[in-house]
Enzyme design. Structure first.
Site, PDB file in Angstrom:
ATOM      1  N   LYS A 183      21.961   5.597   3.619  1.00  0.00           N
ATOM      2  CA  LYS A 183      22.928   5.431   2.529  1.00  0.00           C
ATOM      3  C   LYS A 183      23.028   3.968   2.084  1.00  0.00           C
ATOM      4  O   LYS A 183      22.710   3.058   2.853  1.00  0.00           O
ATOM      5  CB  LYS A 183      24.294   5.963   2.960  1.00  0.00           C
ATOM      6  CG  LYS A 183      24.952   5.156   4.050  1.00  0.00           C
ATOM      7  CD  LYS A 183      26.442   5.445   4.163  1.00  0.00           C
ATOM      8  CE  LYS A 183      27.044   4.476   5.153  1.00  0.00           C
ATOM      9  NZ  LYS A 183      28.465   4.319   5.115  1.00  0.00           N
TER      10      LYS A 183
ATOM     11  N   LYS B 287      26.967  -2.075   2.556  1.00  0.00           N
ATOM     12  CA  LYS B 287      26.954  -3.541   2.515  1.00  0.00           C
ATOM     13  C   LYS B 287      26.122  -4.127   3.642  1.00  0.00           C
ATOM     14  O   LYS B 287      25.377  -5.077   3.451  1.00  0.00           O
ATOM     15  CB  LYS B 287      28.389  -4.080   2.615  1.00  0.00           C
ATOM     16  CG  LYS B 287      29.140  -3.952   1.308  1.00  0.00           C
ATOM     17  CD  LYS B 287      30.643  -4.203   1.490  1.00  0.00           C
ATOM     18  CE  LYS B 287      31.419  -3.436   0.433  1.00  0.00           C
ATOM     19  NZ  LYS B 287      32.838  -3.272   0.750  1.00  0.00           N
TER      20      LYS B 287
ATOM     21  N   LYS C 248      29.360   1.113  14.670  1.00  0.00           N
ATOM     22  CA  LYS C 248      29.825  -0.276  14.531  1.00  0.00           C
ATOM     23  C   LYS C 248      29.920  -0.973  15.887  1.00  0.00           C
ATOM     24  O   LYS C 248      29.683  -2.180  15.985  1.00  0.00           O
ATOM     25  CB  LYS C 248      31.175  -0.311  13.800  1.00  0.00           C
ATOM     26  CG  LYS C 248      31.010   0.126  12.344  1.00  0.00           C
ATOM     27  CD  LYS C 248      32.163  -0.308  11.470  1.00  0.00           C
ATOM     28  CE  LYS C 248      31.841  -0.084  10.011  1.00  0.00           C
ATOM     29  NZ  LYS C 248      32.653   0.949   9.381  1.00  0.00           N
TER      30      LYS C 248
HETATM   31  P1  TYM Z   1      34.726   1.528   2.828  1.00  0.00           P
HETATM   32  O1  TYM Z   1      35.114   0.246   2.249  1.00  0.00           O
HETATM   33  O2  TYM Z   1      33.711   1.526   3.913  1.00  0.00           O
HETATM   34  O3  TYM Z   1      34.216   2.532   1.723  1.00  0.00           O
HETATM   35  C1  TYM Z   1      35.002   2.753   0.576  1.00  0.00           C
HETATM   36  C2  TYM Z   1      34.648   4.078  -0.067  1.00  0.00           C
HETATM   37  O4  TYM Z   1      33.281   4.076  -0.514  1.00  0.00           O
HETATM   38  C3  TYM Z   1      32.627   5.222  -0.005  1.00  0.00           C
HETATM   39  N1  TYM Z   1      31.212   4.898   0.224  1.00  0.00           N
HETATM   40  C4  TYM Z   1      30.213   5.711  -0.140  1.00  0.00           C
HETATM   41  N2  TYM Z   1      30.220   6.915  -0.742  1.00  0.00           N
HETATM   42  C5  TYM Z   1      29.022   7.480  -1.000  1.00  0.00           C
HETATM   43  N3  TYM Z   1      27.836   6.885  -0.688  1.00  0.00           N
HETATM   44  C6  TYM Z   1      27.783   5.678  -0.082  1.00  0.00           C
HETATM   45  N4  TYM Z   1      26.616   5.096   0.198  1.00  0.00           N
HETATM   46  C7  TYM Z   1      29.013   5.036   0.234  1.00  0.00           C
HETATM   47  N5  TYM Z   1      29.347   3.854   0.827  1.00  0.00           N
HETATM   48  C8  TYM Z   1      30.702   3.802   0.813  1.00  0.00           C
HETATM   49  C9  TYM Z   1      33.342   5.562   1.292  1.00  0.00           C
HETATM   50  O5  TYM Z   1      33.153   6.910   1.654  1.00  0.00           O
HETATM   51  C10 TYM Z   1      34.777   5.269   0.908  1.00  0.00           C
HETATM   52  O6  TYM Z   1      35.340   6.359   0.205  1.00  0.00           O
HETATM   53  N6  TYM Z   1      37.727   3.880   5.873  1.00  0.00           N
HETATM   54  C11 TYM Z   1      37.625   3.696   4.426  1.00  0.00           C
HETATM   55  C12 TYM Z   1      38.744   2.813   3.903  1.00  0.00           C
HETATM   56  C13 TYM Z   1      40.087   3.405   4.128  1.00  0.00           C
HETATM   57  C14 TYM Z   1      40.609   4.595   3.557  1.00  0.00           C
HETATM   58  C15 TYM Z   1      41.923   4.751   4.079  1.00  0.00           C
HETATM   59  C16 TYM Z   1      40.103   5.513   2.661  1.00  0.00           C
HETATM   60  C17 TYM Z   1      41.041   2.899   4.953  1.00  0.00           C
HETATM   61  N7  TYM Z   1      42.158   3.697   4.929  1.00  0.00           N
HETATM   62  C18 TYM Z   1      42.723   5.825   3.714  1.00  0.00           C
HETATM   63  C19 TYM Z   1      40.915   6.588   2.292  1.00  0.00           C
HETATM   64  C20 TYM Z   1      42.206   6.731   2.819  1.00  0.00           C
HETATM   65  C21 TYM Z   1      36.250   3.143   4.129  1.00  0.00           C
HETATM   66  O7  TYM Z   1      35.291   3.590   4.665  1.00  0.00           O
HETATM   67  O8  TYM Z   1      36.111   2.154   3.295  1.00  0.00           O
END
Ligand code: TYM
Length: 351
Positions: free
Chosen positions: A216, A219, A114
């Site tokens: 993967k 967004k 990022k």
């Molecule tokens: P975010 O919004 O980037 O992703 C949310 C969840 O979606 C999963 N994900 C995927 N899993 C499989 N294949 C993909 N292509 C894919 N794209 C997204 C991510 O692994 C995630 O589970 N950092 C976290 C948000 C967060 C969080 C936390 C999660 C903040 N605090 C505490 C758990 C516990 C995140 O990446 O969100």
């Protein structure tokens, strides 16, 4: 208090949810709510690290809340809340940062990735650290991005969660969370935090591929199928997915783009259907048009009921507010308890 194991997970408020979010996270939330003490939240503070847009933030939070509910999270079974409604998280984030190294944060893959984007760099060179320190104020990497893993660790530790259902891309953050938990417990000689683990039905972490034949689904990659995509839009996206020129030899290995489509199929179709396309690739009789039609059909079976419920829920502001107000109350109760223990352990006392 309940004896069930505590489950916590969240999704950033950066837009609508795609199939990666669904299979990596949300579908697991829905299944886990019956057997665990679950808390699911919208990470609006984390969204600020990459998308500080005051006009969009609140709408994005509401979209994801409606998607949680439409996918089947039941607010009577699980606590649903918004991260910024629990100010205890922000305070503990400051406190935990005193025990987190800048180096270990800078080495995380998602930070490098990022940071590169924020600096507008395209290559994967190793001198990213120099670029970060050396850039002028117009092109900066914000400190919130660096400390993203601290905030995520606090989300988890403040609720003393045991299980954290996330996709494969989040495993490094979970590893850091375990390290921070161990470090805090041992530095202060306390036993405050359990070491949380990822949770997957079937054992291994999920990585949902995109439609562009490469990495993967994400967004920012523009290769997503959204849960709320209209039927026509969804079919069009799938029919345009990248494939290859077709197998030339019997039993040749699958190319990456076709492997990706079959991975999507494994998530949405029956094992028999997937096997029939694997066999057709092996004997060179595969027709990608048929594969894509089948895939679109099977994805729609998953997304259509969610999209239909979403439209109703999204327009019911009063219901959404009620759910999150109740959720915030429950989430704050536990968070306040942990924060008091953390302050006590660190020697912060009231006069
Ligand atoms: P975010 O919004 O980037 O992703 C949310 C969840 O979606 C999963 N994900 C995927 N899993 C499989 N294949 C993909 N292509 C894919 N794209 C997204 C991510 O692994 C995630 O589970 N950092 C976290 C948000 C967060 C969080 C936390 C999660 C903040 N605090 C505490 C758990 C516990 C995140 O990446 O969100």
């Amino acid at each position: 208090m309940s004896e069930k194991e505590i489950v916590l997970s969240g999704i950033r408020a950066t837009g609508n949810l795609h199939l990666g979010n669904y299979y990596g996270a949300l579908s697991k939330f829905v299944k886990m709510q019956n057997d665990y003490d679950c808390l699911f939240f919208i990470a609006d503070l984390h969204a600020l690290t990459t998308s500080p847009d005051p006009d969009a933030l609140h709408e994005n939070v509401k979209n994801i809340l409606a998607e949680y509910l439409a996918a089947g999270i039941d607010p009577e079974k699980a606590t649903i809340f918004v991260q910024s409604d629990v100010p205890e998280i922000s305070e503990m984030y400051l406190l935990l940062n005193m025990h987190v190294g800048i180096g270990e944060l800078m080495r995380t893959a998602s930070f490098k990735d990022k940071a590169r984007k924020q600096l507008g760099l395209t290559d994967n060179g190793d001198d990213i650290e120099k670029q970060i320190i050396g850039t002028d104020s117009n092109k900066r990497v914000n400190a919130g991005l660096l400390t993203y893993p601290t905030l995520m660790a606090v989300d988890i530790l403040i609720q003393k969660a045991h299980k954290v259902p996330v996709g494969k891309d989040q495993e490094q953050h979970l590893e850091l969370t375990r390290r921070f938990a161990r470090r805090f417990n041992s530095f202060y000689g306390v036993d405050l935090f359990p070491e949380p683990e990822n949770f997957n039905f079937g054992g291994h972490a999920v990585k949902v591929p995109g439609l562009d034949g490469s990495g993967k689904m994400g967004k920012s990659e523009g290769n997503c199928i959204y849960l709320v995509d209209e039927e026509k839009v969804l079919r069009k996206k799938v029919m345009r997915a990248v494939t290859d020129e077709g197998p030339k030899e019997l039993n040749q290995p699958l190319s990456q783009p076709v492997e990706n489509l079959l991975t999507l199929m494994e998530l949405t179709s029956t094992p028999e259907i997937v096997q029939s396309y694997r066999d057709a690739y092996a004997d060179c009789s595969i027709r990608y048009g048929d594969l894509k039609k089948q895939l679109a059909e099977d994805i729609l079976k998953v997304t259509t009921p969610i999209r239909e419920r979403y439209q109703d829920i999204r327009s019911d502001d009063a219901y959404i507010s009620r759910v999150v107000r109740q959720g915030a109350e429950r989430a704050r109760e536990r968070a306040a308890r942990t924060l008091a223990e953390v302050r006590q352990a660190m020697g912060i006392r009231k006069f």
